[in-house]
Design a protein around this motif. Structure first.
Motif, PDB file in Angstrom:
ATOM      1  N   ASP A 178       0.818  -1.215   0.000  1.00  0.00           N
ATOM      2  CA  ASP A 178       0.000   0.000   0.000  1.00  0.00           C
ATOM      3  C   ASP A 178       0.853   1.268   0.000  1.00  0.00           C
ATOM      4  N   PRO A 179       1.450   1.682  -1.105  1.00  0.00           N
ATOM      5  CA  PRO A 179       2.147   2.966  -1.130  1.00  0.00           C
ATOM      6  C   PRO A 179       1.159   4.124  -1.087  1.00  0.00           C
ATOM      7  N   GLY A 180       1.590   5.249  -0.466  1.00  0.00           N
ATOM      8  CA  GLY A 180       0.697   6.390  -0.374  1.00  0.00           C
ATOM      9  C   GLY A 180       1.428   7.674  -0.045  1.00  0.00           C
ATOM     10  N   GLY A 211      -3.602   6.821  -1.574  1.00  0.00           N
ATOM     11  CA  GLY A 211      -2.673   5.856  -2.143  1.00  0.00           C
ATOM     12  C   GLY A 211      -3.404   4.817  -2.965  1.00  0.00           C
ATOM     13  N   ILE A 212      -2.669   3.795  -3.355  1.00  0.00           N
ATOM     14  CA  ILE A 212      -3.254   2.715  -4.136  1.00  0.00           C
ATOM     15  C   ILE A 212      -2.709   1.388  -3.608  1.00  0.00           C
ATOM     16  N   GLY A 213      -3.606   0.491  -3.280  1.00  0.00           N
ATOM     17  CA  GLY A 213      -3.208  -0.813  -2.780  1.00  0.00           C
ATOM     18  C   GLY A 213      -3.208  -1.854  -3.893  1.00  0.00           C
ATOM     19  N   LEU A 214      -2.230  -2.743  -3.845  1.00  0.00           N
ATOM     20  CA  LEU A 214      -2.125  -3.846  -4.802  1.00  0.00           C
ATOM     21  C   LEU A 214      -2.146  -5.145  -4.010  1.00  0.00           C
ATOM     22  N   ARG A 232      -6.713  -1.345  -5.367  1.00  0.00           N
ATOM     23  CA  ARG A 232      -7.561  -0.697  -4.374  1.00  0.00           C
ATOM     24  C   ARG A 232      -7.099   0.740  -4.083  1.00  0.00           C
ATOM     25  N   PRO A 233      -7.522   1.719  -4.877  1.00  0.00           N
ATOM     26  CA  PRO A 233      -7.250   3.125  -4.528  1.00  0.00           C
ATOM     27  C   PRO A 233      -7.948   3.471  -3.211  1.00  0.00           C
ATOM     28  N   TYR A 234      -7.289   4.250  -2.355  1.00  0.00           N
ATOM     29  CA  TYR A 234      -7.863   4.486  -1.029  1.00  0.00           C
ATOM     30  C   TYR A 234      -7.562   5.883  -0.507  1.00  0.00           C
ATOM     31  N   VAL A 235      -8.376   6.279   0.459  1.00  0.00           N
ATOM     32  CA  VAL A 235      -8.149   7.460   1.287  1.00  0.00           C
ATOM     33  C   VAL A 235      -8.019   6.954   2.721  1.00  0.00           C
ATOM     34  N   LYS A 236      -6.975   7.396   3.439  1.00  0.00           N
ATOM     35  CA  LYS A 236      -6.732   6.891   4.792  1.00  0.00           C
ATOM     36  C   LYS A 236      -6.707   8.046   5.788  1.00  0.00           C
ATOM     37  N   ASN A 237      -7.547   7.928   6.811  1.00  0.00           N
ATOM     38  CA  ASN A 237      -7.576   8.892   7.903  1.00  0.00           C
ATOM     39  C   ASN A 237      -6.753   8.356   9.075  1.00  0.00           C
ATOM     40  N   PHE A 238      -5.936   9.229   9.675  1.00  0.00           N
ATOM     41  CA  PHE A 238      -5.131   8.884  10.842  1.00  0.00           C
ATOM     42  C   PHE A 238      -5.641   9.682  12.039  1.00  0.00           C
TER      43      PHE A 238
END
Length: 234
Positions: free
Chosen positions: A72-74, A84-87, A118-124
């Protein structure tokens, strides 16, 4: 499943307690705009059964193994918000001896593999002031492709079935991120709150081709999608 739930609860409780009681700023990483990150995670499952009675058949013997490997690079576009985009690559193998309700015994072997983008948005969400403990909430678009083969041998007659699948959906994978060293973290996630659609086409020996179009809506946490991984933040 109980063991997985217990392990997840232990990780969350331990991490939260450490965040509240121990302030060690030396290894913390603030998730600020301009930060690059990447994670590698693995989930696996296995099942061994003997004389397992199901609704339509009894599994005299069964051995199932599978795994999913994901990267998952981002990039952080705003403090505590990344994209990022997950593979993902997954594989499963199942070998069994089955006895149908009318007493017929068959050897059934199957194998599947899949690839997903899997393109994604991640909240921390930080816990405490140390920047070492975060609740993470990735929301992702899921697009996948897969194929499989199943061989069934009954009374010396072999039947092969080939399947191809297309999968797409939207899901969330909430979890916990803990930095165990500077820029290096441990992350655990579970599947939750997903909506998906799957299209599967099949070709079987001596049978007409088939096509199945199905949809699924899940509003619960799926511990079968528990994944463990490591992350780097720079």
């Amino acid at each position: 499943m109980k063991h997985k739930l217990t392990f997840l609860f232990f990780c969350l409780t331990l991490s939260f307690g450490m965040a509240q009681n121990k302030k060690d700023y030396s290894n913390g990483v603030p998730i600020t705009k301009g930060t690059w990150f990447s994670s590698l995670s693995l989930s696996a499952n296995s099942r061994t059964g003997e004389n397992d009675r199901q609704l339509f058949a009894t599994y005299i013997e069964q051995q199932r193994n599978g795994f999913n490997l994901r990267v998952d690079p981002g990039y952080v576009i705003k403090d505590n918000l990344g994209i990022g985009i997950g593979l993902l690559y997954g594989s499963r193998k199942d070998e069994s001896i089955q006895q149908s309700s009318d007493g017929v015994i068959s050897n059934v072997n199957s194998a599947e593999r899949k690839f997903e983008i899997r393109p994604y948005v991640k909240n921390f969400i930080p816990l405490g002031e140390s920047n070492r403990f975060y609740i993470v909430i990735p929301t992702e678009l899921q697009i996948g492709f897969g194929n499989g083969i199943q061989e069934t041998t009954t009374d010396g007659v072999l039947t092969r079935e080939f399947t191809d699948g297309i999968y797409y959906g939207l899901g969330m994978r909430p979890g916990m991120l803990v930095f165990i060293r500077e820029n290096f973290g441990f992350e655990v996630n579970v599947g939750a709150l997903g909506i998906s659609r799957t299209i599967i086409t099949s070709e079987a020996t001596g049978l007409p081709d088939s096509k199945v179009n199905s949809g699924d809506l899940s509003l619960k946490i799926n511990l079968l999608e528990l994944s463990l991984g490591f992350s780097i933040y720079l």
